[in-house]
Design a protein around this motif. Structure first.
Motif, PDB file in Angstrom:
ATOM      1  N   LYS A   1      13.292 -25.153  -1.874  1.00 25.92           N
ATOM      2  CA  LYS A   1      14.651 -25.038  -2.402  1.00 25.92           C
ATOM      3  C   LYS A   1      15.522 -26.224  -1.977  1.00 25.92           C
ATOM      4  O   LYS A   1      15.310 -26.827  -0.935  1.00 25.92           O
ATOM      5  N   ASN A   2      16.508 -26.477  -2.845  1.00 23.76           N
ATOM      6  CA  ASN A   2      17.572 -27.411  -2.457  1.00 23.76           C
ATOM      7  C   ASN A   2      18.515 -26.674  -1.529  1.00 23.76           C
ATOM      8  O   ASN A   2      19.004 -25.598  -1.868  1.00 23.76           O
ATOM      9  N   ILE A   3      18.765 -27.208  -0.375  1.00 23.07           N
ATOM     10  CA  ILE A   3      19.770 -26.622   0.512  1.00 23.07           C
ATOM     11  C   ILE A   3      20.823 -27.692   0.754  1.00 23.07           C
ATOM     12  O   ILE A   3      20.525 -28.743   1.326  1.00 23.07           O
ATOM     13  N   ASP A   4      22.035 -27.401   0.293  1.00 21.58           N
ATOM     14  CA  ASP A   4      23.115 -28.375   0.426  1.00 21.58           C
ATOM     15  C   ASP A   4      24.173 -27.889   1.395  1.00 21.58           C
ATOM     16  O   ASP A   4      24.542 -26.717   1.385  1.00 21.58           O
ATOM     17  N   TYR A   5      24.633 -28.787   2.201  1.00 23.03           N
ATOM     18  CA  TYR A   5      25.727 -28.494   3.136  1.00 23.03           C
ATOM     19  C   TYR A   5      26.899 -29.351   2.690  1.00 23.03           C
ATOM     20  O   TYR A   5      26.887 -30.564   2.876  1.00 23.03           O
ATOM     21  N   ASP A   6      27.857 -28.731   2.045  1.00 29.43           N
ATOM     22  CA  ASP A   6      28.932 -29.529   1.481  1.00 29.43           C
ATOM     23  C   ASP A   6      30.249 -28.773   1.557  1.00 29.43           C
ATOM     24  O   ASP A   6      30.479 -27.897   0.747  1.00 29.43           O
ATOM     25  N   PRO A   7      31.089 -29.062   2.503  1.00 30.96           N
ATOM     26  CA  PRO A   7      30.915 -30.096   3.508  1.00 30.96           C
ATOM     27  C   PRO A   7      30.098 -29.583   4.684  1.00 30.96           C
ATOM     28  O   PRO A   7      29.937 -28.379   4.837  1.00 30.96           O
TER      29      PRO A   7
ATOM     30  N   ARG B   1      32.380 -28.390  11.095  1.00 31.21           N
ATOM     31  CA  ARG B   1      32.449 -28.773  12.507  1.00 31.21           C
ATOM     32  C   ARG B   1      31.977 -30.215  12.728  1.00 31.21           C
ATOM     33  O   ARG B   1      31.239 -30.511  13.648  1.00 31.21           O
ATOM     34  N   VAL B   2      32.334 -31.088  11.799  1.00 26.54           N
ATOM     35  CA  VAL B   2      32.225 -32.524  12.043  1.00 26.54           C
ATOM     36  C   VAL B   2      33.565 -33.094  11.614  1.00 26.54           C
ATOM     37  O   VAL B   2      34.316 -32.451  10.888  1.00 26.54           O
ATOM     38  N   ALA B   3      33.867 -34.280  12.062  1.00 26.11           N
ATOM     39  CA  ALA B   3      35.127 -34.886  11.658  1.00 26.11           C
ATOM     40  C   ALA B   3      34.951 -35.551  10.306  1.00 26.11           C
ATOM     41  O   ALA B   3      34.171 -36.475  10.170  1.00 26.11           O
ATOM     42  N   GLY B   4      35.669 -35.059   9.305  1.00 22.67           N
ATOM     43  CA  GLY B   4      35.718 -35.746   8.029  1.00 22.67           C
ATOM     44  C   GLY B   4      34.744 -35.257   6.990  1.00 22.67           C
ATOM     45  O   GLY B   4      34.187 -34.170   7.096  1.00 22.67           O
ATOM     46  N   ALA B   5      34.548 -36.104   5.974  1.00 23.61           N
ATOM     47  CA  ALA B   5      33.892 -35.679   4.748  1.00 23.61           C
ATOM     48  C   ALA B   5      32.422 -36.100   4.719  1.00 23.61           C
ATOM     49  O   ALA B   5      32.074 -37.170   4.259  1.00 23.61           O
ATOM     50  N   LEU B   6      31.573 -35.233   5.207  1.00 26.40           N
ATOM     51  CA  LEU B   6      30.131 -35.472   5.164  1.00 26.40           C
ATOM     52  C   LEU B   6      29.483 -34.332   4.390  1.00 26.40           C
ATOM     53  O   LEU B   6      29.816 -33.158   4.593  1.00 26.40           O
ATOM     54  N   ALA B   7      28.600 -34.689   3.500  1.00 27.83           N
ATOM     55  CA  ALA B   7      27.785 -33.676   2.832  1.00 27.83           C
ATOM     56  C   ALA B   7      26.322 -34.041   3.064  1.00 27.83           C
ATOM     57  O   ALA B   7      25.994 -35.210   3.274  1.00 27.83           O
ATOM     58  N   PHE B   8      25.473 -33.020   3.041  1.00 24.92           N
ATOM     59  CA  PHE B   8      24.071 -33.300   3.328  1.00 24.92           C
ATOM     60  C   PHE B   8      23.205 -32.492   2.375  1.00 24.92           C
ATOM     61  O   PHE B   8      23.398 -31.295   2.191  1.00 24.92           O
ATOM     62  N   HIS B   9      22.269 -33.188   1.767  1.00 22.18           N
ATOM     63  CA  HIS B   9      21.359 -32.543   0.815  1.00 22.18           C
ATOM     64  C   HIS B   9      19.963 -32.512   1.426  1.00 22.18           C
ATOM     65  O   HIS B   9      19.499 -33.516   1.971  1.00 22.18           O
ATOM     66  N   SER B  10      19.335 -31.355   1.338  1.00 24.84           N
ATOM     67  CA  SER B  10      17.955 -31.300   1.822  1.00 24.84           C
ATOM     68  C   SER B  10      17.115 -30.477   0.856  1.00 24.84           C
ATOM     69  O   SER B  10      17.629 -29.608   0.145  1.00 24.84           O
TER      70      SER B  10
END
Lengths: 182, 624
Positions: B51-57, B60-69
């Motif tokens: 599966k695609n698992i996306d963390y967006d945003p 608990r990090v500073a600012g705009a980070l998204a992560f796709h796995s």
């Protein structure tokens, strides 16, 4: 006039973003208005955690706090002013954590301040948010005409809320911490 | 010879030159990512557990980070990763054409946490470009301020951002089997932190209400107070200027700093005890945790804290004053230090934009540095920032971050790199508080309420999620020790009547002048590269730690540090159905880098009317 109440007016906002900066833009002018001795005007252009800690360090707490800022809201005209009385309540712990995460990394936000302040119990019974509709975001040190020509009205409103709280003849909406957009 | 991939060689005198007979020395092969993505799509169609698992945003990090796995939830394995910086950082464009004296004030705004370090790095770039150096007291005070800034930053990360990942509340949800073990596992460092069992610590790590969470908030206040006693304001000090500081400091000021600094002596011991206990517990319960966030110890650090008697701001001497710092600059490749020379660190830097929302730039204006070492056309002095917002595609462009490399390798940055390189390099100046052994850093922590202690951070065998955070914890006593050492120097200088804190300077109105500031943010490696043209800024380029860590793939397909670390992370979370999966192992791995996206990305101000727009392409839905 409630002479025995300690009252705080705090201005919140980033600088240099035109109408979005109405509060820091008017800070010096608000401070120079003829306030009674028990009224303090402070600049709150800081991360909410720093402001919470400022409240926690006060030797004598305030009885009434008025926060003046600009927030984009639906169905308002640019320059329109709304007065909210804080109804308390906090959102989910995850949302509070996210707002604290923003706060400790330096984000200036009235919404985060309201929620985080509520979580840490810094607010007096009377807390008001007086906010101006800024319209589209733009850069620059000037206010647009829509906001600029209503400055005296903002001062007048701040005076009334400061002097009479909800006994003033202004209309108040209630704002709850668990109903604010993230 | 430090370079293995760039075609730079050195003669017997140590002078660098380009390898002979290479037609296009800076050429590289661009690897298409289509095949990998097509294969993943095919797998997802065939296998319902992939599966695609996306963390967006990513929270608990500073600012705009998204992560796709892309994750195989049956085999509990990560198959593919993409790190996305979701906002544009416009500081390079904002600064172009301005008076260089504005740079420290404007670039400070790059981050709401690290304003002081950006201002200082900018000041250093100007010092190098115009040829001035601050007086000794100015340098010592700058060191104290920057050490204090880290004392704000590290507790914030350890307890407010990463800490909740190890709290009772969270572990109970993701790995309940660990809770009962934590309840019966005695701590090793009760003498410094007071907790009897691991579960006692986990309870106080609980967000919002845990005592360690609340104490960290309080300690950030202590650090902020100490900073403003000297700096006047935080996070964006107006007092950090090229040539030193614009403040007046006396013995009383230093004493006010001291009353706050000493609190970090005890706190440093306590924090290291807490995290040693927590991380040892996890690693003992399941050795597979050692693979969480694992990647080779391949890191870069610019070093920090200049010696007042050595720093002269010149490029010609940057190797000498860099190596004299209380944190040694360096490059580590797979655990081995390959250079500690700031000049070589600078010369090996390049930035690539094949998978970023930028246009490539033409030109190769600076072919050599001021000492004659060849520079790539991709070097920051040659780089131009040309934003090109567009469609997000894993095959093509997917981040507002660039892909910086040193000697064509993605580099990891962090406070831990500062510790790692300093411990390995054995170049520390003679110190009352610090000793670099080649395999560890010994820190003598003065007594406050706890007795004096000698702490030792050892270079770990495996580089992973836990070791990043453990090293960050040790950076608290390390930073406090450096602050104390410089506090003593500042006291001596004041007693000797050497009270000057700044040097006057003029920006030359004609000609080209270049400089670079190399200083550490709380999160590590930070450079500002500056070109002054006829009195104004002709080019300004910032590389932050998160520019390195959050990087997308290189043109030749090597993943950035977050991407690689997550790819290697085993999914040890306890879940039965895919819908119960929370992704804690991936989040722990990402957060161990202490991502700080505000200085990696920013809003964009375009055209002459200065319309602020946000080009945000965060949603991974429908991405190719």
């Amino acid at each position: 006039m409630e002479w025995n109440k300690r009252i705080l007016i705090g201005t919140i906002g980033y600088h240099n973003l035109s109408n979005h900066s109405v509060a820091p833009f008017l800070f010096e002018k608000i401070k120079a208005l003829p306030w009674a001795q028990h009224v303090t005007v402070e600049e709150f252009n800081w991360g909410p955690i720093a402001i919470v800690q400022w409240f926690q360090a006060l030797e004598q707490s305030f009885d009434r706090v008025i926060l003046f800022t600009a927030i984009s809201r639906e169905e308002r005209q640019i320059g329109e002013l709304t007065i909210f009385k804080w109804g308390g309540r906090t959102p989910s712990p995850e949302e509070i954590q996210a707002r604290i995460g923003d706060a400790v990394t330096g984000v200036i936000s009235p919404e985060n301040l309201l929620v985080i302040g509520e979580h840490f119990g810094i607010w007096p019974k009377e807390l008001y948010l007086v906010d101006v509709e800024p319209g589209p975001e733009k850069a620059g040190p000037e206010l647009t005409t829509e906001v600029g020509e209503r400055v005296m009205e903002y001062f007048d409103t701040l005076h009334k809320v400061c002097q009479f709280g909800e006994q003033s003849d202004e209309k108040f909406a209630i704002l709850y911490g668990d109903q604010m957009p993230v | 010879m430090c370079f293995k991939n760039l075609p730079i060689e050195f003669d017997e005198q140590g002078n660098a030159f380009l390898k002979e007979g290479v037609a296009n020395p800076y050429e590289y092969k661009v690897v298409e990512l289509d095949k990998e993505q097509d294969k993943l799509k095919e797998l997802m169609v065939k296998n319902g557990y992939i599966k695609n698992i996306d963390y967006d945003p990513v929270t608990r990090v500073a600012g705009a980070l998204a992560f796709h796995s892309v994750v195989d939830l049956e085999k509990k394995k990560v198959l593919s990763t993409n790190s996305m910086a979701t906002l544009f950082r416009g500081y390079e464009i904002i600064l172009k054409g301005r008076d260089p004296r504005d740079a420290a004030y404007i670039s400070s705004r790059a981050c709401g946490v690290c304003g002081g370090v950006h201002a200082t790095t900018s000041a250093q770039a100007i010092e190098m470009a115009v040829g001035i150096k601050p007086p000794p007291l100015g340098i010592a005070l700058r060191n104290i301020l920057l050490a204090i800034e880290y004392l704000y930053d590290h507790p914030l990360h350890l307890f407010l951002l990463a800490g909740p990942d190890y709290s009772e509340d969270l572990v109970k949800e993701t790995n309940p089997e660990l809770i009962s073990k934590a309840e019966t596992t005695a701590t090793k460092f009760e003498n410094v932190h007071g907790y009897k069992t691991i579960l006692d610590i986990m309870k106080d790590l609980n967000p919002l209400k845990g005592r360690l969470y609340l104490e960290a908030l309080e300690m950030t206040r202590v650090a902020r107070e100490a900073y403003v006693v000297i700096g006047g304001k935080y996070p964006h000090p107006q007092s950090v200027v090229p040539g030193g500081l614009s403040v007046t400091v006396d013995i009383t000021t230093l004493n006010e700093v001291y009353t706050r600094l000493i609190k970090f002596f005890d706190y440093g011991q306590k924090v290291c005890g807490i995290w040693d206990d927590i991380f040892d517990f996890f690693l003992e319960q399941d050795p597979a945790y050692a693979d969480s966030g694992r990647r080779p110890a391949t890191m870069a650090d610019t070093g920090v804290w200049d010696r007042p008697d050595v720093y002269d701001a010149t490029y010609e001497n940057c190797e000498k004053w860099g190596e004299a710092r209380w944190a040694t600059p360096g490059i580590v490749v797979d655990g081995e230090v390959v250079t500690t020379s700031l000049q070589q660190i600078n010369a090996g830097m390049e930035e690539f934009v094949e998978h970023s929302y930028y246009e490539k730039w033409d030109g190769h204006r600076f072919t050599h540095d001021p000492l004659g070492t060849p520079l790539s056309p991709h070097h920051p002095w040659n780089k131009e920032t040309i934003p090109k917002p567009g469609k997000q595609s894993w095959k093509d462009r997917y981040s507002w971050d660039t892909s910086p490399t040193w000697d064509r390798m993605p580099m990891e940055a962090g406070a831990y790199a500062r510790l790692y390189i300093t411990a390995k390099a054995q170049k520390l100046p003679k110190s009352e508080f610090l000793e670099s052994t080649g395999h560890s850093l010994k820190i003598r922590v003065p007594a406050h309420r706890l007795p004096e202690a000698e702490m030792e951070w050892n270079v770990p065998e495996k580089w992973n999620t836990f070791e990043r955070n453990r090293a960050r914890a040790y950076c608290i006593p390390y930073s406090a020790a450096v602050a104390m050492e410089n506090w003593m120097i500042a006291q001596s200088l004041l007693r000797e009547g050497k009270t000057e804190v700044s040097t006057k300077y003029e920006i030359p109105k004609t000609g080209t002048h270049i400089g670079f500031g190399a200083w550490g943010a709380g999160r590590g490696f930070l450079t500002h590269h500056l070109v002054i043209e006829n009195g104004v800024i002709g080019n300004y380029q910032i590389i932050t730690p998160s520019t390195l860590n959050a990087a997308p793939r290189t043109p030749w397909g090597t993943p950035g540090p977050y991407e690689e670390a997550v790819m290697n992370t085993p999914l040890l979370e306890n879940f039965e159905k895919p819908e119960d999966y929370k992704g804690i192992d991936i989040l722990r791995a990402i957060r161990s880098f202490d991502p700080c996206m505000p200085c990696t990305t920013h809003i964009m101000s375009k055209n002459e009317k200065h319309v602020v727009t946000r080009e945000v392409t965060t949603c991974a839905c429908g991405v190719e």
